[in-house]
Design a protein around this motif. Structure first.
Motif, short mmCIF file in Angstrom:
data_model
loop_
_atom_site.label_atom_id
_atom_site.label_comp_id
_atom_site.label_asym_id
_atom_site.label_seq_id
_atom_site.Cartn_x
_atom_site.Cartn_y
_atom_site.Cartn_z
N ARG A 79 0.98 -1.10 -0.08
CA ARG A 79 -0.05 -0.16 0.07
C ARG A 79 1.00 1.23 -0.11
NH1 ARG A 79 -3.30 1.91 4.66
NH2 ARG A 79 -4.55 3.48 3.74
N THR A 80 0.52 2.17 -0.92
CA THR A 80 1.28 3.48 -1.13
C THR A 80 0.47 4.74 -0.97
OG1 THR A 80 3.03 4.52 -2.34
CG2 THR A 80 1.26 3.16 -3.52
N ALA A 81 1.06 5.65 -0.71
CA ALA A 81 0.04 7.11 -0.76
C ALA A 81 -0.05 7.38 -1.82
CB ALA A 81 0.86 8.11 0.19
N GLY A 135 -8.11 10.56 5.62
CA GLY A 135 -9.66 10.63 5.10
C GLY A 135 -10.47 9.47 5.74
N GLU A 136 -11.87 9.46 5.92
CA GLU A 136 -12.34 8.64 6.34
C GLU A 136 -13.33 7.56 5.62
OE1 GLU A 136 -16.78 11.27 6.74
OE2 GLU A 136 -15.57 11.02 8.48
N ASP A 143 -3.76 7.96 -1.96
CA ASP A 143 -4.82 7.13 -0.88
C ASP A 143 -4.87 8.07 0.31
OD1 ASP A 143 -5.79 5.64 1.01
OD2 ASP A 143 -4.83 3.98 0.53
N ASP A 144 -5.80 8.89 0.52
CA ASP A 144 -6.01 9.76 1.58
C ASP A 144 -6.22 8.95 2.91
OD1 ASP A 144 -8.78 9.43 1.62
OD2 ASP A 144 -9.26 11.59 1.67
N THR A 202 -13.01 11.38 -6.25
CA THR A 202 -12.84 10.10 -5.10
C THR A 202 -13.49 8.92 -6.01
OG1 THR A 202 -13.22 11.61 -3.27
CG2 THR A 202 -13.45 9.13 -2.89
N PHE A 203 -12.75 8.01 -5.93
CA PHE A 203 -13.13 6.60 -6.88
C PHE A 203 -12.52 5.62 -6.04
CE2 PHE A 203 -9.08 7.67 -8.35
CZ PHE A 203 -8.57 6.44 -8.61
#
Length: 176
Positions: free
Chosen positions: A2-4, A108-109, A147-148, A168-169
């Motif tokens: 996983r990466t930002a 982000g939520e 990826d927030d 946002t997707f």
């Protein structure tokens, strides 16, 4: 792993957004900035995360007020069409940071989503987004995808506004 930040070229819709930049910018330019409103709770999620001077938003999709979104979409038909074509679209709109705005470190939520920012108005100066030690700046006509869910912050310490098309997707819904 996983990466930002993600490579924008990995998402076919990014090329289409970037190619449509002049038309999308023209639609933004015809909007009355008074029709933007304070960024919604779904984007800020915790009170006090941003400087009161100015994160404003113009929702096109996903604000929770479909009649208002539909009315706003009529003012931006090309932007609406571009956003509608994005597989897995969760929400979209114009995100405006006035000079002096600082969105403090947060996550982000929404889980399982990525954010795409197409730079529409990017002033010269200290305007950036940071994930850890990785600081990126927006460029007009170019997208950043991230990826927030990772802690990040963003700011506009320039003399004029910064505006991006914020999309946002859900990447799992992208056509293979």
């Amino acid at each position: 792993m996983r990466t930002a930040f993600h490579d924008p070229a990995a998402f076919p819709f990014v090329r289409e957004l970037e190619a449509a930049f002049p038309q999308l910018r023209a639609e933004l330019d015809q909007l009355d900035r008074a029709t933007f409103y304070d960024a919604p709770d779904s984007l800020t999620s915790v009170e006090g995360r941003y400087d009161e001077r100015g994160w404003h938003y113009y929702a096109l999709f996903g604000s929770g007020d479909e009649p208002a979104d539909a009315a706003r979409r009529t003012r931006c038909p090309l932007t609406t069409a571009a956003c509608r074509s994005i597989p897995g679209l969760a929400n979209a709109g114009f995100s405006r940071f006035l000079p002096g705005t600082h969105l403090y470190p947060h996550r982000g939520e929404l889980s399982g989503v990525l954010r795409c920012h197409l730079g529409l108005v990017v002033p010269d100066g200290d305007v950036a987004i940071r994930f850890g030690d990785d600081v990126r700046t927006w460029r007009e006509g170019h997208c950043l995808v991230f990826d927030d869910g990772f802690e990040h912050e963003a700011w506009n310490h320039a003399a004029t506004e910064r505006v991006v098309l914020l999309v946002t997707f859900r990447p799992g819904l992208l056509a293979g």
